[in-house]
Enzyme design. Structure first.
Site, short mmCIF file in Angstrom:
data_model
loop_
_atom_site.label_atom_id
_atom_site.label_comp_id
_atom_site.label_asym_id
_atom_site.label_seq_id
_atom_site.Cartn_x
_atom_site.Cartn_y
_atom_site.Cartn_z
N LYS A 1 -18.12 30.38 -9.92
CA LYS A 1 -17.34 30.53 -11.14
C LYS A 1 -17.48 29.31 -12.05
O LYS A 1 -17.47 29.42 -13.27
CB LYS A 1 -15.86 30.79 -10.81
CG LYS A 1 -15.58 32.21 -10.30
CD LYS A 1 -15.86 33.28 -11.36
CE LYS A 1 -15.29 34.63 -10.96
NZ LYS A 1 -15.72 35.72 -11.89
N ASP B 1 -24.57 53.43 -14.50
CA ASP B 1 -24.87 52.71 -13.27
C ASP B 1 -25.32 51.29 -13.60
O ASP B 1 -26.21 51.09 -14.43
CB ASP B 1 -26.00 53.42 -12.51
CG ASP B 1 -25.45 54.50 -11.59
OD1 ASP B 1 -24.52 54.18 -10.81
OD2 ASP B 1 -25.90 55.65 -11.66
N TYR C 1 -17.03 30.50 -3.81
CA TYR C 1 -16.61 31.31 -4.96
C TYR C 1 -16.37 30.40 -6.17
O TYR C 1 -16.86 30.65 -7.27
CB TYR C 1 -15.33 32.06 -4.61
CG TYR C 1 -14.68 32.84 -5.73
CD1 TYR C 1 -15.19 34.07 -6.13
CD2 TYR C 1 -13.54 32.34 -6.37
CE1 TYR C 1 -14.57 34.79 -7.14
CE2 TYR C 1 -12.93 33.05 -7.39
CZ TYR C 1 -13.43 34.28 -7.78
OH TYR C 1 -12.83 34.99 -8.77
#
Ligand SMILES: Cc1cc2nc3c(=O)[nH]c(=O)nc-3n(C[C@H](O)[C@H](O)[C@H](O)COP(=O)(O)OP(=O)(O)OC[C@H]3O[C@@H](n4cnc5c(N)ncnc54)[C@H](O)[C@@H]3O)c2cc1C
Lengths: 243, 443
Positions: A152, A57, A148
Site C-alpha cells: 500500500k 471480467d 500489506y
C-alpha cells in the site's frame, strides 16, 4: 451520462461507492475477477437508480489482459476508482512467498499495471479522474501487517507521483486513506468503533471529495493525526513497540 | 468475530459468531461446513428467534434484482430492508402488499415470520403475496419454491423462523397506489365492548388497529382508539400535496441515544401517557389525510425507542385468540389491569382467516403488549399463557423469548408436521436458534 469504472467492484466499499455515484446519475462499469458474480449488483444499481450498469471480467494480477480490458469497455469512463486489494495473512506471508506475492500483486503491481494504461489515455484526452483506495497501513511499516503495508505504501507513492505528473494535463488523481472499515475483509477483526468507518461513510466521503477534486482523503479525521503521530515516533522507540 | 447480539427487546443477549456473505457460493459452502447456524435479518424480532451460536447476517445480501413497474412485481435478495424498498416503489406508484409496524425489517425476516399488517383481515399475511423464493437448505442446495413448487418447503419456510434454511431471494407482488398518503379515521372507544363493536362496524376498511389503555377499570375497562385507513386517492389530497402525490415531505428523525433507566417507564408514566393520549382533548372522531409513514410506522420516527426500557430489556407479549373467545381477551386484560403492569403499547387487531402451516395469524383477536423484564414477570406471563391455551389461542414466535415448550406444542396444531418438514430440509439440525432449542422445534 458521466461514467465511473470500479476496479474490484465486489468489495463492500466498492458496492457503497457504486451506489453513491449511481444515486448521482452516473453510469457504472463494474469490474472484478468473476464478473458473473457482479450481476446482482448490476441489477440492483439499474433498478434502484435507473442508470446503466455493466459488468466486466478483470483480473488485477493478469497484467497482459489490462490493455484489452480497458479498450474493450463500452465507453471510456470519466472516473476510475481502483478499489481492489487483498489483506492476506501477514504471518503466512512471512513464510510463504506465494501469499506474499499475492498481497504485493493485488495491492501494488496490479494497480500500477492497469492505472498506467488508464493514465495514458486520460492524459491524451486531457481529462479524467483516478481515485485510488490505499490504506493508512502504508504510512509506516508495522510488524503486524508490513507486507500489506509496504504494498500500500508503494501504491500511495505511485498515486502521488501520478498526481504530480498528470496535474498539468487536467487529469486529477485522488488518494483515499480509509483507516479501518467495517467490511467482510475485516469482519473477523475487533476494530475500535470510533476509528472504524462504515462502507457508506467511505462512499460519501469519496463522492464529496471527488466533487471537490481533493488530493488526499482521510475518511475519519482522527486518522490524519494518528498517522502523523505514528510517523513521528523515532525509529529507536518504534521498533520496540508491538504495533 | 464474536459479537454481542440481542434483538429488539434486548432480551436475551448472547455472544455469537457473526458472518456475512454477498456471494451465494460462499454462503452455501459456509452452510455445509457448519452447525448451529441461524439466519439473521435486522434483529427486529423481539426475542431469541434469530440468535444462535453462529449467525449469518443477511444485511449485505441487499440487492434488488428486478422491479416490474407495469405489473407490480419485485424481486430482491433476502437482506433488503422494507425501507429501502419503499424508497424505490412508492415514487412509482406501488406499495408493499403487507407491512409490519416497522419498516426496518428485511424481506427474509418478513417471510420467516410470515408478517402480518393492519390489513390482515383483507390481504392476509406476507406469504400470500410471494410468487417464488430461493432457500439454501441444510445440504447446501438452493431450492426454488412457491405455492405450486416444493410446496412443503414453501409453507414451512413462511413463518418457519429460519429453521428450513437460509432464504436468499424472494419475488412478491406489490399493491398499486395513487398517492403516498393515507386517509385515516381515528375513533375513540369508551371501553373494550365498544372498540370490538367498532372493529366490526369498520371492517370494510383495508387497514385497522387499535391502541388500548390497559390500566383502566370498571366502565372504561379497555378504552381505546381505533385507527382505520385507506390509501388516499389524488382527489383526497390538498392542492399542495397534489403537485407531487407520490412524494413525501422530508422529515427529521429523533433517536433515543442510550438506555434510559427503567424507572422512567413505571406505572405512573404509563398512566400519564395514556391519560394524555386518551384524555378529554381527543374528539370522538378525527378524519385526516397523513403521509404513509406516521400511519404505518409511528414508532420508527423515534429510532431505538426500545432502549427506553433500560438495560434489562423487555418482552413483547403477543397472542391471538379465536374470534368466538372474546372472553379470553377480557380475562387477560383483567389480569394485567389487576397486576398494574400495563404497557405503553397495547395494540389490538382483528385477524382474518388464515390457513397456513405454522404462521401465527388465525381468525380472531390479537393483542400485543410490552413488559419490561423484572422479577416475577416470567411467572406472570406463564399464567397468561395458561389463559391463552385455555381459550385456544397461541403466541407469536417472532415476539417470543420465553414461552415454555408445551405451550408451543399444545397451541400450534401443525407443530408435528412442521417439525417433520424441518427435519427433511435441515438434517442433523444444521439450523438452530436459541428459540428452536428452547421449544424443541428442531428435535
Ligand atoms: C416496532 C416493531 C413493530 C412490529 N410490528 C409487527 C407487525 O405489525 N406484524 C408482524 O408480523 N411483525 C411485527 N414486528 C416483528 C417483525 O416484523 C418480525 O420479527 C420480523 O421477522 C423481523 O425481521 P428482521 O429482518 O429484523 O429479522 P430477525 O429479527 O433478524 O429475524 C427474525 C426471524 O427471521 C429469520 N430470518 C431472517 N432472515 C432470514 C433469511 N434470510 N432466511 C431465513 N430466515 C431468516 C430469523 O432466523 C428469525 O427467525 C414488529 C417489530 C418491531 C420492532
Amino acid at each position: 451520462m458521466p461514467t465511473v469504472l470500479l476496479l474490484g467492484a465486489g468489495s463492500d466499499m466498492a458496492v457503497a461507492i457504486a451506489r453513491k455515484f449511481a444515486a448521482a446519475h452516473y453510469d457504472i462499469q463494474l469490474a472484478a475477477r468473476k464478473a458473473a458474480a457482479l450481476q446482482p449488483l448490476q441489477q440492483d444499481l439499474q433498478v434502484r437508480y435507473g442508470i446503466t450498469a455493466t459488468t466486466h471480467d478483470f483480473d488485477a494480477t493478469d497484467y497482459s489482459t489490462h490493455a484489452a480490458f480497458f479498450a474493450g469497455l463500452p465507453t471510456m469512463p470519466d472516473i476510475t476508482v481502483c478499489a481492489f486489494g487483498y489483506l492476506g495473512d501477514q504471518e503466512l506471508a512471512q513464510r510463504d512467498w506465494q501469499e506474499a506475492a499475492t498481497i504485493i500483486h493485488s495491492n501494488y503491481t496490479g494497480a500500477v499495471s492497469v492505472l498506467n494504461i488508464i493514465a495514458e489515455s486520460y492524459e491524451a484526452r486531457g481529462k479524467g479522474m483516478i481515485i485510488g483506495i490505499s490504506s493508512v497501513a502504508g504510512e509506516r511499516g508495522r510488524q503486524s501487517n508490513y507486507i500489506y503495508g509496504s504494498a500500500k505504501a508503494g501504491f500511495t507513492a505511485y498515486l502521488s507521483g501520478l498526481r504530480n505528473r498528470l496535474f498539468r494535463s487536467g487529469v486529477h488523481v485522488m488518494s483515499v486513506q480509509p483507516g479501518f472499515v467495517n467490511t467482510r475483509m475485516t469482519q473477523h477483526l475487533n476494530l475500535p468503533p470510533l476509528l472504524t468507518a462504515q462502507p457508506d461513510q467511505v462512499a460519501n466521503a469519496v463522492f464529496k471529495a471527488a466533487q471537490r477534486s481533493r488530493n488526499v482523503l482521510y475518511v475519519k479525521w482522527p486518522w490524519k493525526y494518528i498517522m502523523l503521530i505514528i510517523k513521528m515516533i523515532p525509529e529507536g522507540i518504534f521498533k520496540k513497540l508491538k504495533l | 468475530m464474536q459479537k454481542r447480539l440481542a434483538n429488539w427487546g434486548n432480551y436475551p443477549a448472547i455472544t455469537s459468531e457473526e458472518n456475512a456473505f454477498t456471494q451465494e457460493q460462499q454462503l452455501r459452502d459456509f452452510v455445509v461446513s457448519n452447525h448451529q447456524l441461524i439466519a439473521r435479518g435486522n434483529g427486529r424480532c423481539y426475542g431469541d428467534a434469530s440468535l444462535g451460536k453462529h449467525s449469518i447476517s443477511m444485511l449485505k445480501y441487499d440487492k434488488i434484482l428486478s422491479f416490474d413497474e407495469q405489473n407490480g412485481f419485485l424481486e430482491t435478495q433476502a437482506g433488503v430492508t422494507l425501507d429501502q424498498i419503499l424508497d424505490i416503489i412508492v415514487p412509482k406508484g406501488w406499495f408493499l402488499p403487507v407491512t409490519p409496524g416497522t419498516k426496518f425489517i428485511t424481506v427474509g425476516g418478513a417471510v420467516a415470520s410470515d408478517v402480518h399488517g393492519k390489513n390482515h383481515h383483507v390481504d392476509g399475511a406476507f406469504s400470500g403475496h410471494i410468487t417464488e423464493m430461493d432457500v439454501i437448505t441444510g445440504d447446501g442446495e438452493t431450492v426454488t419454491c412457491s405455492q405450486g413448487r416444493h410446496t412443503d418447503l414453501f409453507w414451512a419456510t413462511c413463518g418457519g423462523m429460519g429453521l428450513t434454511g437460509v432464504i436468499t431471494r424472494v419475488k412478491f407482488d406489490l399493491k398499486k397506489i395513487e398517492t403516498a398518503y393515507i386517509k385515516q379515521k381515528q375513533l375513540k372507544a369508551r371501553n373494550l365492548e365498544e372498540v370490538i363493536r367498532l372493529f366490526d362496524e369498520y371492517k370494510h376498511y383495508t387497514y385497522s388497529m387499535a391502541w388500548i389503555d390497559c390500566l383502566q377499570k370498571g366502565d372504561s375497562f379497555g378504552r381505546s382508539i381505533l385507527i382505520v385507513g385507506e390509501h388516499a386517492t389524488k382527489a383526497d389530497l390538498n392542492p399542495k400535496q397534489q403537485e407531487a402525490p407520490l412524494k413525501l415531505p422530508a422529515k427529521p428523525r429523533l433517536t433515543v441515544p442510550f438506555n434510559l433507566p427503567s424507572f422512567i417507564l413505571n406505572t405512573f408514566t404509563v398512566k400519564a401517557f395514556n391519560w394524555l393520549y386518551y384524555g378529554k382533548n381527543f374528539k370522538k372522531e378525527i378524519n385526516n389525510v397523513v403521509p404513509y409513514e406516521p400511519f404505518f410506522y409511528p414508532l420508527d420516527a423515534i429510532l431505538h425507542w426500545n432502549r427506553g426500557y433500560g438495560k434489562a430489556g423487555f418482552i413483547q407479549y403477543q397472542f391471538v385468540l379465536p374470534l368466538e373467545h372474546k372472553a379470553g381477551l377480557v380475562a387477560i386484560l383483567q389480569r394485567i389491569s389487576e397486576k398494574g403492569w400495563g404497557s405503553f403499547l397495547a395494540v389490538l387487531k382483528v385477524f382474518g382467516h388464515q390457513d397456513s402451516l405454522i404462521s401465527f395469524p388465525m381468525e380472531g383477536y390479537t393483542l400485543a403488549l410490552d413488559f419490561p423484564v423484572r422479577k416475577g414477570l416470567f411467572e406472570f406471563l406463564d399464567e397468561l399463557d395458561e389463559i391463552v391455551l385455555q381459550y385456544g389461542g397461541r403466541l407469536y414466535l417472532s415476539k417470543d423469548a420465553r414461552m415454555k415448550q408445551d405451550v408451543f406444542w399444545k397451541s400450534y396444531p401443525n407443530a408435528n408436521r412442521f417439525a417433520d418438514i424441518v427435519k427433511t430440509y435441515n438434517p442433523g439440525k444444521r439450523f438452530e436458534s436459541l428459540q428452536s432449542e428452547r421449544l424443541l422445534l428442531t428435535k
